[in-house]
Design a protein around this motif. Structure first.
Motif, PDB file in Angstrom:
ATOM      1  N   VAL A 166       0.913  -1.073   0.095  1.00 37.63           N
ATOM      2  CA  VAL A 166      -0.052  -0.048  -0.006  1.00 37.63           C
ATOM      3  C   VAL A 166       0.705   1.163   0.162  1.00 37.63           C
ATOM      4  N   LEU A 167       0.547   2.264  -0.869  1.00 34.11           N
ATOM      5  CA  LEU A 167       1.070   3.504  -0.855  1.00 34.11           C
ATOM      6  C   LEU A 167      -0.212   4.299  -0.579  1.00 34.11           C
ATOM      7  N   PRO A 168       0.014   5.013   0.742  1.00 36.27           N
ATOM      8  CA  PRO A 168      -1.252   5.772   1.119  1.00 36.27           C
ATOM      9  C   PRO A 168      -1.236   7.092   0.510  1.00 36.27           C
ATOM     10  N   LEU A 169      -2.497   7.392   0.099  1.00 37.84           N
ATOM     11  CA  LEU A 169      -2.877   8.651  -0.353  1.00 37.84           C
ATOM     12  C   LEU A 169      -4.163   9.300   0.181  1.00 37.84           C
ATOM     13  N   GLN A 194       0.738  -1.403   8.604  1.00 41.01           N
ATOM     14  CA  GLN A 194       1.753  -2.227   7.673  1.00 41.01           C
ATOM     15  C   GLN A 194       3.141  -1.583   7.622  1.00 41.01           C
ATOM     16  N   GLY A 195       3.251  -0.327   8.020  1.00 42.57           N
ATOM     17  CA  GLY A 195       4.474   0.581   8.379  1.00 42.57           C
ATOM     18  C   GLY A 195       4.796   1.349   6.974  1.00 42.57           C
ATOM     19  N   TRP A 196       3.644   1.597   6.112  1.00 45.34           N
ATOM     20  CA  TRP A 196       3.877   2.580   4.981  1.00 45.34           C
ATOM     21  C   TRP A 196       3.677   4.017   5.377  1.00 45.34           C
ATOM     22  N   LYS A 233       4.441  -5.756   4.429  1.00 47.05           N
ATOM     23  CA  LYS A 233       4.825  -4.721   5.322  1.00 47.05           C
ATOM     24  C   LYS A 233       6.074  -4.193   5.272  1.00 47.05           C
ATOM     25  N   LYS A 234       6.374  -2.715   5.236  1.00 47.99           N
ATOM     26  CA  LYS A 234       7.766  -2.338   5.078  1.00 47.99           C
ATOM     27  C   LYS A 234       8.473  -2.964   6.159  1.00 47.99           C
ATOM     28  N   SER A 235       9.708  -3.503   5.557  1.00 47.12           N
ATOM     29  CA  SER A 235      10.767  -3.859   6.400  1.00 47.12           C
ATOM     30  C   SER A 235      11.318  -2.929   7.517  1.00 47.12           C
ATOM     31  N   GLU A 236      11.286  -3.212   8.602  1.00 47.30           N
ATOM     32  CA  GLU A 236      12.016  -2.287   9.773  1.00 47.30           C
ATOM     33  C   GLU A 236      13.633  -2.358   9.553  1.00 47.30           C
ATOM     34  N   HIS A 237      14.141  -3.367   8.899  1.00 44.14           N
ATOM     35  CA  HIS A 237      15.676  -3.541   8.843  1.00 44.14           C
ATOM     36  C   HIS A 237      16.092  -2.828   7.647  1.00 44.14           C
ATOM     37  N   HIS A 238      15.210  -2.313   6.824  1.00 44.21           N
ATOM     38  CA  HIS A 238      15.684  -1.791   5.324  1.00 44.21           C
ATOM     39  C   HIS A 238      15.758  -0.283   5.597  1.00 44.21           C
ATOM     40  N   ASP A 239      16.527   0.541   5.089  1.00 51.33           N
ATOM     41  CA  ASP A 239      16.868   1.736   5.563  1.00 51.33           C
ATOM     42  C   ASP A 239      16.590   2.388   3.711  1.00 51.33           C
TER      43      ASP A 239
END
Length: 531
Positions: free
Chosen positions: A286-289, A299-301, A525-531
Motif C-alpha cells: 500500500v502507498l497511502p494517499l 503495515q509500516g507505510w 509490510k515495510k521492512s524495519e531493517h531496510h533503510d
C-alpha cells in the motif's frame, strides 16, 4: 481579484484570514479541475501518451526542434518532451514504449535523446552526462540507463535495469484488440514468462488519480515511465479486475500488487481479489494517499505519501518488504421483519473496523457533505477539519444517546452487559481515526495483545462524542468490552442507528449484525531493517 484582509491580533480577524486562505484554495482547486487540455489522445496500438506541463521543473528542450521550452507536452510512458506545436511531429519521429513485442526472447535498448535526469552518469565511461545546456546524450526508456552521444554501446541488448524483476517485458505480452461500444480497447490475451530474468515477480500498480490532492495522477505517470504501461492500472478508467487478470495469466508466478490510494481504494482491490479467485494469491503493498490511511499505518507505510520519496525509493521498499498475513472479515446484516416483510440480507467485507453510534455518525455526516459539495474536500487537512467539526456538533446534539439500551452485544455467543454508551467500535487493526491505537488507549493499563492476523477482534465502547475526542488525543481510555472471534450486535425493532464499515457509512434500521472471519490475504509490510 482577491483582496487580502489586513491581519490583526483580534481573534475575529484571524478567523477571517483563515477563511480567506481556505476560500482561495477551494476556488483555485475547482478552476484547475475544470481546465481542459487540448492534446492528442494516445492510440491504443501506437503513439505517445501526452499530458500538458504548465512549467517544466528544470531546463527542458523540445525533442523535435531542440529549442529550450518552459511549457509543453510530456509523454508519461517514454519521457520525451516537446513544444505543443511539435506534438504531432514527435508522434511520427520517435517511437514510444511498445506494450507488446511477441516472437522474441530479448530486445535492444530504445533510446530517447536529451532531458536526462539530474546527476545522470554514463554507464559506459562513468562520467556525468546530460550537463550541456542543449538537447544532448541519451536515456534508454526501458532500463533507464544513460549514455553520452559519443560513447559507443557495445552490448545493445536491454536487460531492463535495476528493477527488471518487477517489469513485464514487451516480448512477454500477447495483445488482442477488441471493440467495446464502438471503441477500441487492448486486452492482454497471453503472458510468457521472460527466460532471461531470474527471480521474476512482476509488480502491478493500481492508483486512484484523484487521491492525495491528485498525487495519484502523478504516480501513474512516474510508474508508466519505469514499468510496462500495461502494469499500471488507472482506477478511473479500469476496474481492479483488469489488473488482476494479469495475475491470472501468470498463475505459476507470485505477483506483487501496489495499491496507491486510501483505505477505500485498498478495500476495492481486495474485494475484486475475492471475486477473481486466483489460485496463486498475490502480495499486496500500500502507498497511502487517503485521509486516514489506517491500514497503511499498521503495515509500516506511513500516514500519507506527499511526494517525499522518489520512485526508486518506493520500488526499493517494495522489493525489500516482508510478507505478513492479514485477516479479513465478513459483516453479515440480517434485517428484521417490518410489517411481515424482510429485506434481503446484506453482506460486506471488513478490513479495518466496524462502528455503530457516535463514531459512525461523524463519518456519515462527512460522507453526505462530501457527496453534496466535493469541492470542499480537497486535502487531508481540510478533511480532518470537517471530521473535527462534525464531531464537535454531535457533542452538543448527542444523537446516539442510550445506544446501550437499543443494542445487544454478544462476543462468541456470550452476552455483554453494556455500560452507558453512545458508540461501539469493532477493531481488526490497531490504528483508528487516522493513527490512534484505540485498543491500547493511553497505554497506562495492561491490555491483552492485539494483532491483525490472530483471527480475533477487539471491541471497545465510547461514552459520547466528547469522550471520543478525549480518547483521540490520549486524555482518556476507551471502554474495553472484550475480544472475540465472532461478534454479534442486535439492534432493537424501531431503532435506526448510523453504522460504518471501513469508512463507508449508512443509517441502519433494526437488524442483526454478525462479524466473522472471511479469509486471509498476504500483505507486504515495510521492512524495519531496510533503510
Amino acid at each position: 481579484m482577491f483582496l487580502i484582509p489586513e491581519l490583526s491580533s483580534e481573534p475575529f480577524q484571524i478567523f477571517l484570514w483563515i477563511a480567506y486562505i481556505f476560500t482561495v484554495t477551494v476556488v483555485v482547486t475547482v478552476l484547475r479541475s475544470r481546465r481542459k487540455l487540448d492534446l492528442p489522445v494516445r492510440d491504443v496500438t501506437k503513439g505517445h501518451r501526452w499530458y500538458q506541463v504548465e512549467i517544466f521543473p528544470r531546463p527542458t528542450f523540445c525533442s523535435v526542434c531542440e529549442e529550450h521550452i518552459m511549457e509543453g507536452a510530456h509523454c508519461d510512458s517514454c519521457g520525451i518532451c516537446t513544444d505543443e506545436d511539435c506534438v504531432h511531429a514527435a508522434d511520427k519521429l520517435f517511437p514510444c514504449k511498445r506494450l507488446s513485442f511477441p516472437g522474441r526472447t530479448s530486445m535492444d535498448h530504445v533510446w530517447a535523446r536529451g532531458n536526462l535526469p539530474l546527476c545522470s552518469v554514463c554507464f559506459v565511461c562513468g562520467v556525468q552526462c546530460g550537463m550541456n545546456p542543449t538537447l544532448c546524450d541519451r536515456r534508454c526508456i526501458w532500463c533507464q540507463r544513460t549514455v553520452h552521444d559519443c560513447c559507443a554501446v557495445e552490448d545493445k541488448r536491454c536487460d531492463f535495469g535495476h528493477y527488471r524483476s518487477m517489469i513485464i517485458p514487451p516480448y512477454s505480452v500477447g495483445l488482442q484488440l477488441v471493440g467495446i461500444r464502438g471503441r477500441r480497447h487492448l486486452s492482454v490475451s497471453k503472458l510468457y514468462p521472460p527466460v532471461r530474468i531470474s527471480n521474476w515477480s512482476p509488480l502491478i500498480v493500481f492508483a486512484n488519480p484523484s487521491s492525495g490532492n491528485n498525487m495519484g495522477e502523478h504516480l501513474l505517470r512516474e510508474f508508466r515511465e519505469v514499468l510496462n504501461p500495461i502494469q499500471v492500472i488507472d482506477l478511473h478508467s479500469l476496474s481492479p479486475t483488469a489488473g488482476l487478470e494479469l495475475c491470472r495469466l501468470l498463475a505459476t508466478y507470485k505477483c506483487r500488487l501496489l495499491v496507491c490510494g486510501g483505505d477505500g481504494t485498498v478495500g476495492w482491490v481486495l474485494g475484486a481479489l475475492d471475486r477473481v479467485k486466483l489460485q496463486n494469491q498475490p502480495l499486496i503493498g500500500v502507498l497511502p494517499l487517503g485521509t486516514g490511511n489506517d491500514l497503511a499505518r499498521v503495515q509500516g507505510w506511513g500516514e500519507g505519501f506527499v511526494g517525499e520519496k522518489s520512485l526508486d525509493e518506493i520500488l526499493t521498499d517494495i522489493a525489500h518488504a516482508e510478507v505478513t498475513p492479514f485477516d479479513r472479515w465478513t459483516v453479515s446484516i440480517i434485517h428484521h421483519r417490518h410489517f411481515g416483510i424482510r429485506r434481503p440480507a446484506k453482506v460486506l467485507a471488513m478490513n479495518n473496523y466496524f462502528s455503530m453510534g457516535c463514531d459512525a455518525l461523524v463519518a456519515l455526516n462527512f460522507h453526505r457533505q462530501r457527496q453534496t459539495r466535493p469541492e470542499l474536500f480537497t486535502s487531508r487537512l481540510f478533511n480532518k477539519f470537517w471530521y473535527f467539526s462534525y464531531g464537535a456538533i454531535d457533542v452538543l446534539e448527542q444523537a446516539c444517546v442510550d445506544l446501550h439500551k437499543r443494542v445487544k452485544l454478544e462476543l462468541d455467543g456470550r452476552t455483554v452487559n453494556l455500560p452507558e454508551l453512545e458508540g461501539i467500535v469493532v477493531l481488526n487493526i490497531s490504528s483508528w481515526a487516522g493513527g490512534f491505537n484505540l485498543w491500547s488507549g493511553t497505554g497506562e493499563e495492561d491490555v491483552p495483545p492485539a494483532s491483525f492476523n490472530d483471527g480475533i477482534l477487539e471491541v471497545v465502547g465510547l461514552h459520547s462524542s466528547f469522550h471520543m475526542g478525549q480518547v483521540r488525543i490520549a486524555m482518556a481510555d476507551p471502554i474495553r468490552l472484550g475480544q472475540a472471534r465472532v461478534v454479534k450486535l442486535t439492534l432493537q425493532k424501531g431503532t435506526k442507528m448510523p453504522v460504518q464499515v471501513d469508512g463507508e457509512p449508512w443509517e441502519q434500521g433494526s437488524a442483526t449484525v454478525t462479524i466473522s472471519l472471511r479469509n486471509r490475504v498476504n500483505m507486504l509490510k515495510k521492512s524495519e531493517h531496510h533503510d
